[in-house]
Design a protein around this motif. Structure first.
Motif, PDB file in Angstrom:
ATOM      1  N   VAL A 200       0.942  -1.269   0.131  1.00  0.00           N
ATOM      2  CA  VAL A 200       0.204  -0.083  -0.055  1.00  0.00           C
ATOM      3  C   VAL A 200       0.966   1.244   0.161  1.00  0.00           C
ATOM      4  O   VAL A 200       1.837   1.580   0.897  1.00  0.00           O
ATOM      5  N   PRO A 201       0.893   2.210  -0.922  1.00  0.00           N
ATOM      6  CA  PRO A 201       1.620   3.212  -1.060  1.00  0.00           C
ATOM      7  C   PRO A 201       1.365   4.101   0.165  1.00  0.00           C
ATOM      8  O   PRO A 201       2.498   4.816   0.664  1.00  0.00           O
ATOM      9  N   GLN A 202       0.360   4.446   0.664  1.00  0.00           N
ATOM     10  CA  GLN A 202       0.012   5.407   1.728  1.00  0.00           C
ATOM     11  C   GLN A 202       0.769   4.749   3.029  1.00  0.00           C
ATOM     12  O   GLN A 202       1.033   5.570   3.924  1.00  0.00           O
ATOM     13  N   MET A 203       0.800   3.691   3.267  1.00  0.00           N
ATOM     14  CA  MET A 203       1.398   2.732   4.253  1.00  0.00           C
ATOM     15  C   MET A 203       2.969   3.344   4.189  1.00  0.00           C
ATOM     16  O   MET A 203       3.486   3.694   5.094  1.00  0.00           O
ATOM     17  N   LYS A 204       3.444   3.263   2.950  1.00  0.00           N
ATOM     18  CA  LYS A 204       4.767   3.591   2.857  1.00  0.00           C
ATOM     19  C   LYS A 204       5.115   4.997   3.264  1.00  0.00           C
ATOM     20  O   LYS A 204       6.143   5.584   3.910  1.00  0.00           O
ATOM     21  N   VAL A 205       4.305   5.893   2.843  1.00  0.00           N
ATOM     22  CA  VAL A 205       4.326   7.322   3.250  1.00  0.00           C
ATOM     23  C   VAL A 205       4.325   7.536   4.827  1.00  0.00           C
ATOM     24  O   VAL A 205       5.228   8.386   5.308  1.00  0.00           O
ATOM     25  N   LEU A 206       3.435   6.928   5.500  1.00  0.00           N
ATOM     26  CA  LEU A 206       3.370   7.017   6.847  1.00  0.00           C
ATOM     27  C   LEU A 206       4.641   6.320   7.589  1.00  0.00           C
ATOM     28  O   LEU A 206       5.286   7.099   8.585  1.00  0.00           O
ATOM     29  N   VAL A 207       5.077   5.215   7.102  1.00  0.00           N
ATOM     30  CA  VAL A 207       6.199   4.671   7.768  1.00  0.00           C
ATOM     31  C   VAL A 207       7.270   5.616   7.504  1.00  0.00           C
ATOM     32  O   VAL A 207       8.478   5.674   8.264  1.00  0.00           O
ATOM     33  N   ASN A 208       7.764   6.007   6.350  1.00  0.00           N
ATOM     34  CA  ASN A 208       8.942   6.846   5.897  1.00  0.00           C
ATOM     35  C   ASN A 208       8.652   8.129   6.777  1.00  0.00           C
ATOM     36  O   ASN A 208       9.817   8.741   7.100  1.00  0.00           O
ATOM     37  N   THR A 209       7.575   8.477   7.119  1.00  0.00           N
ATOM     38  CA  THR A 209       7.420   9.717   7.763  1.00  0.00           C
ATOM     39  C   THR A 209       8.002   9.601   9.174  1.00  0.00           C
ATOM     40  O   THR A 209       8.747  10.251   9.818  1.00  0.00           O
ATOM     41  N   VAL A 210       7.605   8.407   9.879  1.00  0.00           N
ATOM     42  CA  VAL A 210       8.021   8.224  11.147  1.00  0.00           C
ATOM     43  C   VAL A 210       9.825   8.013  11.331  1.00  0.00           C
ATOM     44  O   VAL A 210      10.251   8.285  12.113  1.00  0.00           O
ATOM     45  N   LEU A 211      10.154   7.008  10.132  1.00  0.00           N
ATOM     46  CA  LEU A 211      11.398   6.744  10.195  1.00  0.00           C
ATOM     47  C   LEU A 211      12.196   8.218   9.953  1.00  0.00           C
ATOM     48  O   LEU A 211      13.255   8.235  10.550  1.00  0.00           O
ATOM     49  N   SER A 212      11.924   9.018   8.975  1.00  0.00           N
ATOM     50  CA  SER A 212      12.647  10.318   8.883  1.00  0.00           C
ATOM     51  C   SER A 212      12.826  11.111   9.861  1.00  0.00           C
ATOM     52  O   SER A 212      13.455  11.815  10.220  1.00  0.00           O
ATOM     53  N   ASP A 479      -3.053   3.635  -8.607  1.00  0.00           N
ATOM     54  CA  ASP A 479      -3.847   3.563  -7.773  1.00  0.00           C
ATOM     55  C   ASP A 479      -5.049   4.291  -7.509  1.00  0.00           C
ATOM     56  O   ASP A 479      -5.909   3.750  -6.934  1.00  0.00           O
ATOM     57  N   GLU A 480      -4.990   5.571  -7.664  1.00  0.00           N
ATOM     58  CA  GLU A 480      -6.112   6.388  -7.645  1.00  0.00           C
ATOM     59  C   GLU A 480      -7.163   6.456  -8.477  1.00  0.00           C
ATOM     60  O   GLU A 480      -8.089   6.981  -8.556  1.00  0.00           O
ATOM     61  N   ALA A 481      -6.737   5.888  -9.651  1.00  0.00           N
ATOM     62  CA  ALA A 481      -7.658   5.918 -11.003  1.00  0.00           C
ATOM     63  C   ALA A 481      -9.190   5.254 -10.379  1.00  0.00           C
ATOM     64  O   ALA A 481      -9.137   4.153  -9.785  1.00  0.00           O
TER      65      ALA A 481
END
Length: 509
Positions: A200-212, A479-481
């Protein structure tokens, strides 16, 4: 001497123009015909990557995966088209979701060889492991394993997938060979739902935010440690031994017993309440006043037990030794720095901090305990938490800006690519139009053929074919289409809106 004239030179051979033999590119021959277009080829020796275009998107791949499959290989080209297809990712996400349901429905209280547990272990788990292994093999064939920059294991998000596949294969091999000693591999099944982070790309964004945001939380952690230690030192100095203060029936211990059975007796009244502060044991059992006392290392010397003639090495009698009145945990107190830090952390989470404050008010004093906790809770719970959230939010904004810049760059590249494709299409159309004008006088030219119903049907079929090809070429991975914005639906719309198709349906009606 007779002179002979030189032989006449043979006439030069006439060089007739020969039509060049058309040679199709390798990617357009036979089974290799597809949507994948090689924009630029790299060199395996120099490690240069190849750039390909697929579904209006350009990306880089290695020139030879596993040192076996070159980019012009029909097998690898088909695999790349498959693993980059949006339906492939949706199918893998469905398998992850289904596997999560199986793990949540597993009953660990029942035996593994009965009911749903048997179905999950012997049917669902091998099937899911096979699909995940097949996905791993396809992606390795498409992008390589670990050598090149775009290889499978070069993406940190794929490490978890690799661990899940390896442990699943080992577990399945163990089940087939009936070997013992690797049952611990079953616990790695709990990692499979975590694969949704990669799917899920949205989950990647959240995890990357926390890690960064973790490196930026270093200063916040230093501030939190300073505050914890400061409040811990104050707590140990003020409240050390408070949780051992209880009400006794006599003011001080007495020595009882004889001939080696001597012990110190200091009976408790049985009240489950601390004393020495707000509460002073005024109401003892039967209406008599009790006497407050603590252990021998109490911070208040007036509450320490007094032994007539000294302790003399005799033990406490049964039921007389000082103990924690509220022994929920041996570490919830202020007797030393370790327990003080744990108590402060519990209060920071707002879990039962009022109970701790009330007990310390009973055992030490109303004013000091109230001021201590009224400073501890706002500073540690509210101030530190908001500072940490501010840092995480700042990291989220920075990551969102970077993602927006990358999206804008990709959009610009996509517009440039589309403009290039449109320019090529216009040039091809102009060339075809010029060729059509040149052959317009020929009797076999389509413009000189009489129109007929069969000809219209053939033209309509060609239009539908071109619409299908255009729809397949314009298919993008988004994925948003909406669900209807896919190639099959667009082809059906092209057929349904065709005039010949409508007239044919009217004839049948």
């Amino acid at each position: 001497m007779e002179r002979r004239s030189p032989d006449p030179e043979p006439p030069p051979e006439s060089k007739l123009p020969q039509d060049p033999i058309p040679v199709l590119p390798e990617e357009d021959n036979g089974c290799c015909a597809g949507n994948l277009v090689i924009v630029s080829e790299g060199s395996p020796e120099s490690g240069q990557l190849c750039r390909v275009r697929l579904r209006n998107r350009e990306f880089e791949v290695c020139s030879r995966s596993l040192y076996i499959f070159p980019l012009r290989s029909c097998v690898r080209r088909r695999v790349i088209e498959l693993v980059t297809w949006w339906a492939f990712d949706k199918f893998i996400l469905f398998l992850i979701f289904f596997n999560s349901i199986c793990l949540a429905s597993y009953d660990h209280r029942s035996e593994s060889n009965s009911g749903f547990n048997w179905v999950s272990d012997n049917i669902f788990d091998p099937i899911l492991t096979s699909f995940f292994t097949l996905e791993f093999i396809l992606k390795v064939v498409a992008f390589g394993f670990v050598v090149d920059k775009t290889s499978y294991l070069r993406d940190a998000w794929n490490w978890l997938d690799f661990i899940v596949v390896v442990t699943g294969v080992l577990q399945m091999t163990n089940a087939i060979t009936s070997q013992e000693g690797v049952g611990f591999l079953r616990m790695f099944r709990i990692l499979r739902p975590l694969r949704s982070l990669n799917a899920v790309p949205q989950m990647k964004v959240l995890v990357n935010t926390v890690l960064s945001s973790i490196p930026r939380l270093g200063n916040v952690s230093i501030m939190a440690a300073f505050l914890f230690v400061s409040f811990g030192i104050v707590g140990v100095s003020l409240f050390g031994g408070v949780f051992y203060r209880g009400c006794h029936t006599i003011p001080k211990p007495i020595l009882i017993g004889a001939n080696g059975t001597e012990c110190w007796s200091w009976p408790f009244t049985g009240e489950e309440r601390l004393c020495g502060g707000r509460y002073l044991c005024e109401d003892g059992p039967g209406g008599s006043a009790g006497f407050c006392g603590g252990h021998e290392q109490d911070t208040d010397k007036a509450l320490r037990p007094v032994f007539d003639g000294g302790r003399q090495g005799f033990p406490w009698c049964q039921g007389s030794a000082p103990f924690k009145v509220f022994p929920e945990s041996e570490w919830i107190c202020f007797d030393h720095m370790g327990s003080a830090l744990i108590t402060i952390f519990q209060c920071m989470t707002l879990e039962g901090w009022t109970d701790v404050m009330y007990r310390i008010q009973d055992g030490h004093g109303m004013v000091v305990a109230t001021v201590y906790f009224f400073l501890l809770i706002p500073i540690t719970s509210f101030f530190l938490l908001n500072v940490a959230l501010a840092v995480v939010d700042e990291a989220r904004e920075d990551f969102a800006e970077e993602a927006a810049d990358e999206a804008a760059q990709e959009e610009a590249e996509e517009r440039e690519l589309r403009a290039k494709l449109e320019e090529e299409a216009v040039e091809s159309k102009a060339t075809a139009t010029h060729a059509g004008h040149d052959g317009a006088g020929h009797p076999d030219h389509p413009s000189n053929k009489p129109a007929s119903l069969m000809g219209q049907l053939v033209d309509a079929a060609e239009d539908v074919t071109r619409a299908m090809s255009k729809a397949l070429d314009e298919e993008v991975e988004d994925d948003e289409a909406p669900w209807w914005d896919v190639a099959p639906v667009r082809v059906l719309l092209a057929i349904a809106t065709n005039e010949v198709f409508t007239n044919t349906i009217m004839c049948f009606i």
